[in-house]
Scaffold this active site. Structure first.
Site, PDB file in Angstrom:
ATOM      1  N   LYS A  81      12.626  16.799  27.346  1.00  0.00           N
ATOM      2  CA  LYS A  81      13.026  15.151  27.093  1.00  0.00           C
ATOM      3  C   LYS A  81      14.153  15.053  28.233  1.00  0.00           C
ATOM      4  O   LYS A  81      14.444  13.975  28.618  1.00  0.00           O
ATOM      5  CB  LYS A  81      13.451  15.143  25.954  1.00  0.00           C
ATOM      6  CG  LYS A  81      12.374  14.989  24.752  1.00  0.00           C
ATOM      7  CD  LYS A  81      13.062  14.422  23.373  1.00  0.00           C
ATOM      8  CE  LYS A  81      12.529  15.002  22.220  1.00  0.00           C
ATOM      9  NZ  LYS A  81      13.335  16.431  21.755  1.00  0.00           N
ATOM     10  N   LYS A 105      21.017  27.016  26.894  1.00  0.00           N
ATOM     11  CA  LYS A 105      22.019  25.547  26.774  1.00  0.00           C
ATOM     12  C   LYS A 105      23.321  25.785  27.201  1.00  0.00           C
ATOM     13  O   LYS A 105      23.704  24.917  27.813  1.00  0.00           O
ATOM     14  CB  LYS A 105      22.134  25.078  25.201  1.00  0.00           C
ATOM     15  CG  LYS A 105      20.636  24.463  25.149  1.00  0.00           C
ATOM     16  CD  LYS A 105      20.454  23.722  23.593  1.00  0.00           C
ATOM     17  CE  LYS A 105      19.053  23.042  23.455  1.00  0.00           C
ATOM     18  NZ  LYS A 105      18.976  22.391  22.081  1.00  0.00           N
ATOM     19  N   LYS A 161      10.354  25.056  30.911  1.00  0.00           N
ATOM     20  CA  LYS A 161       9.880  24.276  29.783  1.00  0.00           C
ATOM     21  C   LYS A 161      10.018  22.869  30.315  1.00  0.00           C
ATOM     22  O   LYS A 161      11.017  22.410  30.546  1.00  0.00           O
ATOM     23  CB  LYS A 161      10.597  24.589  28.506  1.00  0.00           C
ATOM     24  CG  LYS A 161       9.948  23.774  27.209  1.00  0.00           C
ATOM     25  CD  LYS A 161      10.825  24.105  26.114  1.00  0.00           C
ATOM     26  CE  LYS A 161      12.045  23.354  25.782  1.00  0.00           C
ATOM     27  NZ  LYS A 161      12.711  23.378  24.476  1.00  0.00           N
TER      28      LYS A 161
HETATM   29  P1  TYM Z   1      12.614  19.505  19.916  1.00  0.00           P
HETATM   30  O1  TYM Z   1      12.885  18.224  19.799  1.00  0.00           O
HETATM   31  O2  TYM Z   1      13.307  20.307  21.074  1.00  0.00           O
HETATM   32  O3  TYM Z   1      11.146  19.942  19.848  1.00  0.00           O
HETATM   33  C1  TYM Z   1      10.319  19.231  19.056  1.00  0.00           C
HETATM   34  C2  TYM Z   1       8.979  20.262  18.956  1.00  0.00           C
HETATM   35  O4  TYM Z   1       8.331  19.747  20.053  1.00  0.00           O
HETATM   36  C3  TYM Z   1       8.073  21.349  20.494  1.00  0.00           C
HETATM   37  N1  TYM Z   1       8.169  21.356  22.041  1.00  0.00           N
HETATM   38  C4  TYM Z   1       7.395  21.818  23.115  1.00  0.00           C
HETATM   39  N2  TYM Z   1       6.158  22.540  22.732  1.00  0.00           N
HETATM   40  C5  TYM Z   1       5.494  22.920  23.878  1.00  0.00           C
HETATM   41  N3  TYM Z   1       6.028  22.996  25.022  1.00  0.00           N
HETATM   42  C6  TYM Z   1       6.998  22.135  25.465  1.00  0.00           C
HETATM   43  N4  TYM Z   1       7.449  21.993  26.669  1.00  0.00           N
HETATM   44  C7  TYM Z   1       7.711  21.788  24.300  1.00  0.00           C
HETATM   45  N5  TYM Z   1       9.100  20.754  24.272  1.00  0.00           N
HETATM   46  C8  TYM Z   1       9.212  20.818  23.007  1.00  0.00           C
HETATM   47  C9  TYM Z   1       9.256  22.086  20.085  1.00  0.00           C
HETATM   48  O5  TYM Z   1       8.695  23.443  19.717  1.00  0.00           O
HETATM   49  C10 TYM Z   1       9.200  21.518  18.741  1.00  0.00           C
HETATM   50  O6  TYM Z   1       8.167  21.794  17.871  1.00  0.00           O
HETATM   51  N6  TYM Z   1      14.916  22.348  16.888  1.00  0.00           N
HETATM   52  C11 TYM Z   1      13.659  21.688  16.661  1.00  0.00           C
HETATM   53  C12 TYM Z   1      13.890  20.305  15.883  1.00  0.00           C
HETATM   54  C13 TYM Z   1      14.126  21.036  14.556  1.00  0.00           C
HETATM   55  C14 TYM Z   1      13.046  21.609  13.653  1.00  0.00           C
HETATM   56  C15 TYM Z   1      13.745  21.713  12.493  1.00  0.00           C
HETATM   57  C16 TYM Z   1      11.719  22.071  13.874  1.00  0.00           C
HETATM   58  C17 TYM Z   1      15.020  20.763  13.631  1.00  0.00           C
HETATM   59  N7  TYM Z   1      14.790  21.203  12.530  1.00  0.00           N
HETATM   60  C18 TYM Z   1      12.904  22.416  11.303  1.00  0.00           C
HETATM   61  C19 TYM Z   1      10.853  22.573  12.938  1.00  0.00           C
HETATM   62  C20 TYM Z   1      11.662  23.006  11.504  1.00  0.00           C
HETATM   63  C21 TYM Z   1      13.256  21.343  18.125  1.00  0.00           C
HETATM   64  O7  TYM Z   1      13.216  21.979  18.947  1.00  0.00           O
HETATM   65  O8  TYM Z   1      13.290  20.156  18.507  1.00  0.00           O
END
Ligand code: TYM
Length: 338
Positions: A206, A121, A203
């Site tokens: 979004k 990031k 990866k």
């Molecule tokens: P975020 O919004 O980046 O991703 C949300 C979830 O989607 C999964 N993910 C993916 N899995 C596989 N391939 C991909 N290309 C891909 N892109 C996203 C992420 O692994 C995630 O499960 N920090 C977290 C949000 C969060 C959270 C938490 C999660 C905040 N607090 C507590 C679990 C527990 C996140 O990555 O969001």
């Protein structure tokens, strides 16, 4: 509401930074319908996490509240039941920020500096390397530990963060006794990381500037088909459908997507498609992806129409989450003599 009593807690979250993607779906959402039958589930919309990458340029419109309602409708469309589970917005429950601050005292600078996502990031958001970007996993720790979570459902990209959460919990417990349950990643099948369609070594995300890299759950189906048909593969003259992330990252990624959507293992798919050319394989894949996504979209549009219903779900979710999390926060305050 909440008519099922379950012992173990599952917590998961997604940031409302944009429309949800096939990566989010394969990484975690596709399992939600099943896991909510087994665990008391908390589905969080992590809006405080999303602030970390926000640019404070006033000309940019974020539409956070609309994004959040889109997400609730998508959560429901993926099978989350507000009667069985709790859906809430992180910033509606103040305990998260409070535990975050407390836990910051139990994690070291070196540990946070080693987080792969932070390193990535800071190269993406060079002009906005703020403190929250660095402390992001500590807020995740607060989210998870506040609910005495047993299982966390995330894609593989979040594994390192969850490992750090476990470390923080163990460190705290080693001083103050068994205050926190040590959570585990929920292993539903195998690890999942869906890659960008045009750059399959990074990866799917979004926030990718190249929209052809990402399949959004609310993309038009023709657009999805085109993105898949045009996805980058390789120049293998035999056009072999083989899983090998080093030599064939594009095809491997498409096989992974297919495997997650059909629940078939990769070797079975390699066998099934051994006589296919890339184009025909991609056509079959796009039928399956579009079939899955069109079902989600139909339900999404139905739920999205009733904003009051979605808002009520979030109000109820915040109330319930506060009750659960306050109890755990008070135990923490108590042991710290605060
Ligand atoms: P975020 O919004 O980046 O991703 C949300 C979830 O989607 C999964 N993910 C993916 N899995 C596989 N391939 C991909 N290309 C891909 N892109 C996203 C992420 O692994 C995630 O499960 N920090 C977290 C949000 C969060 C959270 C938490 C999660 C905040 N607090 C507590 C679990 C527990 C996140 O990555 O969001």
């Amino acid at each position: 509401m909440l008519n099922v009593k379950k012992q173990d807690v599952m917590f998961t979250g997604i940031q409302p930074t944009g429309l949800l993607t096939l990566g989010n779906y394969c990484g975690t959402m596709c399992n939600w319908k099943i896991i909510q039958k087994k665990y008391q589930c908390f589905f969080c919309i992590a809006d405080l996490h999303a602030l970390t990458t926000r640019s404070y340029d006033h000309s940019i419109k974020y539409n956070f509240s609309a994004n959040i309602l889109d997400m609730v409708a998508l959560y429901l469309a993926c099978g989350v039941s507000p009667y069985d589970s709790i859906i809430f917005v992180q910033s509606h429950v103040y305990t998260h920020s409070q535990l975050y601050w407390i836990l910051s005292n139990f994690v070291y600078f070196g540990e946070l500096s080693r987080m792969t996502q932070f390193k990535k990031k800071i190269s993406t958001y060079k002009k906005n390397i703020n403190l929250s970007l660095f402390c992001y996993p500590v807020l995740m720790a607060a989210d998870i530990l506040l609910y005495q979570t047993n299982y966390v459902s995330v894609g593989s990209d979040q594994k390192q963060h969850v490992e750090l959460v476990k470390k923080i919990a163990r460190r705290f417990n080693s001083i103050y006794g068994d205050v926190f349950i040590i959570p585990d990643i929920l292993i539903t099948s195998r690890e999942c990381k869906i890659m960008a369609l045009q750059e399959p070594t990074k990866k799917m995300s979004k926030s990718d500037n190249n929209k052809n890299n990402t399949i959004f759950l609310l993309d038009n189906l023709d657009v999805i088909r085109l993105k898949l048909l045009q996805s980058l593969t390789d120049s293998d003259p035999l056009s072999r459908i083989k899983y090998n992330i080093y030599d064939k990252p594009g095809i491997s990624n498409l096989l992974s997507i297919l495997s997650f959507l059909t629940q078939q293992n990769i070797s079975a798919l390699e066998y099934e498609f051994k006589n296919y050319r890339y184009f025909d394989f991609k056509k079959q894949l796009s039928d399956i992806v579009c079939d899955t996504i069109s079902k989600i979209q139909k339900l999404y549009f139905k739920f999205r129409e009733d904003e009051n219903y979605l808002i009520d779900i979030l109000k109820f979710g915040a109330k319930k989450s506060l009750i659960y999390s306050k109890k755990n926060l008070f135990s923490v305050l108590q042991v710290l003599d605060l």
